[in-house]
Design a protein around this motif. Structure first.
Motif, PDB file in Angstrom:
ATOM      1  N   VAL A 183       0.841  -1.197   0.000  1.00 34.40           N
ATOM      2  CA  VAL A 183       0.000   0.000   0.000  1.00 34.40           C
ATOM      3  C   VAL A 183       0.880   1.253   0.000  1.00 34.40           C
ATOM      4  N   LEU A 184       1.926   1.233   0.808  1.00 35.97           N
ATOM      5  CA  LEU A 184       2.847   2.371   0.853  1.00 35.97           C
ATOM      6  C   LEU A 184       3.565   2.562  -0.485  1.00 35.97           C
ATOM      7  N   ILE A 185       3.961   1.480  -1.102  1.00 32.85           N
ATOM      8  CA  ILE A 185       4.635   1.572  -2.403  1.00 32.85           C
ATOM      9  C   ILE A 185       3.685   2.130  -3.455  1.00 32.85           C
ATOM     10  N   ARG A 186       2.437   1.675  -3.461  1.00 34.88           N
ATOM     11  CA  ARG A 186       1.462   2.209  -4.426  1.00 34.88           C
ATOM     12  C   ARG A 186       1.214   3.692  -4.190  1.00 34.88           C
ATOM     13  N   SER A 187       1.196   4.094  -2.936  1.00 35.53           N
ATOM     14  CA  SER A 187       1.051   5.515  -2.624  1.00 35.53           C
ATOM     15  C   SER A 187       2.219   6.301  -3.216  1.00 35.53           C
ATOM     16  N   GLY A 190       7.133  14.247  -7.760  1.00 37.16           N
ATOM     17  CA  GLY A 190       8.572  14.065  -7.694  1.00 37.16           C
ATOM     18  C   GLY A 190       9.006  13.579  -6.322  1.00 37.16           C
ATOM     19  N   PHE A 191      10.223  13.073  -6.254  1.00 35.20           N
ATOM     20  CA  PHE A 191      10.765  12.503  -5.025  1.00 35.20           C
ATOM     21  C   PHE A 191      11.082  13.587  -3.998  1.00 35.20           C
ATOM     22  N   LEU A 192      11.737  14.645  -4.446  1.00 39.36           N
ATOM     23  CA  LEU A 192      12.167  15.685  -3.520  1.00 39.36           C
ATOM     24  C   LEU A 192      11.000  16.486  -2.957  1.00 39.36           C
ATOM     25  N   SER A 193       9.917  16.588  -3.695  1.00 39.03           N
ATOM     26  CA  SER A 193       8.762  17.377  -3.256  1.00 39.03           C
ATOM     27  C   SER A 193       7.748  16.568  -2.457  1.00 39.03           C
ATOM     28  N   THR A 194       7.940  15.280  -2.355  1.00 40.17           N
ATOM     29  CA  THR A 194       6.986  14.424  -1.654  1.00 40.17           C
ATOM     30  C   THR A 194       7.563  14.001  -0.322  1.00 40.17           C
ATOM     31  N   GLY A 195       6.900  14.379   0.744  1.00 39.71           N
ATOM     32  CA  GLY A 195       7.351  14.014   2.081  1.00 39.71           C
ATOM     33  C   GLY A 195       6.726  12.717   2.555  1.00 39.71           C
ATOM     34  N   ILE A 196       7.324  12.155   3.569  1.00 40.65           N
ATOM     35  CA  ILE A 196       6.813  10.908   4.146  1.00 40.65           C
ATOM     36  C   ILE A 196       5.403  11.117   4.688  1.00 40.65           C
ATOM     37  N   ASP A 197       5.151  12.277   5.286  1.00 42.04           N
ATOM     38  CA  ASP A 197       3.809  12.559   5.804  1.00 42.04           C
ATOM     39  C   ASP A 197       2.757  12.436   4.703  1.00 42.04           C
ATOM     40  N   ALA A 198       3.044  12.987   3.530  1.00 38.74           N
ATOM     41  CA  ALA A 198       2.088  12.917   2.415  1.00 38.74           C
ATOM     42  C   ALA A 198       1.880  11.478   1.964  1.00 38.74           C
ATOM     43  N   ILE A 199       2.947  10.695   1.964  1.00 38.22           N
ATOM     44  CA  ILE A 199       2.869   9.302   1.518  1.00 38.22           C
ATOM     45  C   ILE A 199       1.951   8.498   2.435  1.00 38.22           C
ATOM     46  N   VAL A 200       2.126   8.646   3.745  1.00 33.54           N
ATOM     47  CA  VAL A 200       1.315   7.861   4.673  1.00 33.54           C
ATOM     48  C   VAL A 200      -0.112   8.398   4.771  1.00 33.54           C
ATOM     49  N   LYS A 201      -0.273   9.716   4.714  1.00 30.84           N
ATOM     50  CA  LYS A 201      -1.621  10.297   4.780  1.00 30.84           C
ATOM     51  C   LYS A 201      -2.437   9.946   3.544  1.00 30.84           C
ATOM     52  N   ASN A 202      -1.781   9.788   2.412  1.00 27.86           N
ATOM     53  CA  ASN A 202      -2.462   9.443   1.166  1.00 27.86           C
ATOM     54  C   ASN A 202      -3.250   8.146   1.289  1.00 27.86           C
ATOM     55  N   GLY A 206      -3.720   6.628   4.588  1.00 24.61           N
ATOM     56  CA  GLY A 206      -4.191   6.461   5.956  1.00 24.61           C
ATOM     57  C   GLY A 206      -3.411   5.461   6.774  1.00 24.61           C
ATOM     58  N   VAL A 207      -2.127   5.354   6.513  1.00 19.52           N
ATOM     59  CA  VAL A 207      -1.267   4.424   7.237  1.00 19.52           C
ATOM     60  C   VAL A 207      -0.497   5.211   8.298  1.00 19.52           C
ATOM     61  N   PRO A 208      -0.366   4.689   9.503  1.00 18.20           N
ATOM     62  CA  PRO A 208       0.415   5.387  10.527  1.00 18.20           C
ATOM     63  C   PRO A 208       1.873   5.559  10.095  1.00 18.20           C
ATOM     64  N   LYS A 209       2.462   6.685  10.456  1.00 24.13           N
ATOM     65  CA  LYS A 209       3.839   6.982  10.056  1.00 24.13           C
ATOM     66  C   LYS A 209       4.819   5.925  10.563  1.00 24.13           C
ATOM     67  N   GLY A 210       4.552   5.347  11.732  1.00 23.70           N
ATOM     68  CA  GLY A 210       5.423   4.310  12.266  1.00 23.70           C
ATOM     69  C   GLY A 210       5.506   3.097  11.354  1.00 23.70           C
ATOM     70  N   SER A 211       4.428   2.826  10.631  1.00 24.36           N
ATOM     71  CA  SER A 211       4.437   1.698   9.696  1.00 24.36           C
ATOM     72  C   SER A 211       5.437   1.923   8.572  1.00 24.36           C
ATOM     73  N   PHE A 212       5.578   3.175   8.172  1.00 28.38           N
ATOM     74  CA  PHE A 212       6.552   3.497   7.120  1.00 28.38           C
ATOM     75  C   PHE A 212       7.942   3.049   7.562  1.00 28.38           C
ATOM     76  N   TYR A 213       8.301   3.412   8.783  1.00 31.56           N
ATOM     77  CA  TYR A 213       9.641   3.089   9.272  1.00 31.56           C
ATOM     78  C   TYR A 213       9.794   1.624   9.669  1.00 31.56           C
ATOM     79  N   TYR A 214       8.705   0.914   9.805  1.00 29.27           N
ATOM     80  CA  TYR A 214       8.785  -0.527  10.031  1.00 29.27           C
ATOM     81  C   TYR A 214       9.268  -1.218   8.752  1.00 29.27           C
ATOM     82  N   TYR A 215       8.785  -0.752   7.610  1.00 31.47           N
ATOM     83  CA  TYR A 215       9.096  -1.384   6.333  1.00 31.47           C
ATOM     84  C   TYR A 215      10.282  -0.772   5.601  1.00 31.47           C
TER      85      TYR A 215
END
Length: 148
Positions: free
Chosen positions: A30-34, A43-55, A57-66
Motif C-alpha cells: 500500500v505504501l509503495i502504491r502511494s 517528484g521525489f524531492l517534493s513528496t514528504g513521508i507525511d504525504a505518503i502515509v496520509k495518502n 491512511g497508514v500510521p507513520k510508524g508503519s513506514f519506518y517498520y518497512y
C-alpha cells in the motif's frame, strides 16, 4: 432508524470504511502504491513521508517498520515501477500475433490512455527522478541511473 449523527468526542477519530484497513502484510505494498502515485505526480524531492502515509491512511510508524528511510523507500518504489513497466513492455512488444509496428502502436496508445486517466498529472517515474538527480542522495542516483 435515525440518521442523526452524534457529535464526536475527544480523541482519535473513528475508523471509517474509507480508512486504511489492510493487514500488515499488505501495508508495504500500500505504501509503495502511494509512492507510485505521489512520486510520479510531485517528484521525489517534493513528496514528504507525511504525504505518503496520509495518502493511504497508514500510521507513520508503519513506514519506518518497512523502510529504513526515504531513500530506501524510493528504491522500493523504483523497483516496483520497473516491474510494472517490464510487464507492460512484455505485454505489448512480445505479442507475436501483430506486426512489430502494431505492437509499438498499441504500446503508445496504452501509455496515452494511462496518461489521460490521470488527467496528464503523472509522469514517468524514472524521467522525473532523472530531472531531480542532482538533489538525490548518491546511492539513489546510481539506482536511478541503472534503471534508465
Amino acid at each position: 432508524m435515525s440518521t442523526d449523527i452524534a457529535p464526536r468526542g475527544r480523541g482519535r477519530p473513528p475508523k471509517t470504511d474509507a480508512s486504511y484497513n489492510a493487514s500488515y502484510k499488505d501495508t508495504r505494498e500500500v505504501l509503495i502504491r502511494s509512492g507510485l502515485a505521489l512520486l510520479t505526480q510531485n517528484g521525489f524531492l517534493s513528496t514528504g513521508i507525511d504525504a505518503i502515509v496520509k495518502n493511504v491512511g497508514v500510521p507513520k510508524g508503519s513506514f519506518y517498520y518497512y523502510f529504513e528511510n526515504k531513500e530506501d523507500y524510493g528504491r522500493a518504489v523504483l523497483a516496483s515501477y520497473d516491474s510494472f513497466f517490464q510487464h507492460k513492455l512484455n505485454k505489448f512488444l512480445s505479442d507475436a500475433s501483430v506486426t512489430p509496428m502494431k505492437r509499438l502502436s498499441h504500446f503508445v496508445a496504452d501509455v496515452g490512455r494511462g496518461m489521460q486517466k490521470y488527467a496528464f498529472t503523472r509522469g514517468c517515474l524514472v524521467g522525473n527522478l532523472m530531472q531531480e538527480a542532482s538533489g538525490l542522495p548518491d546511492a539513489f542516483q546510481r539506482a536511478v541511473a541503472a534503471d534508465s
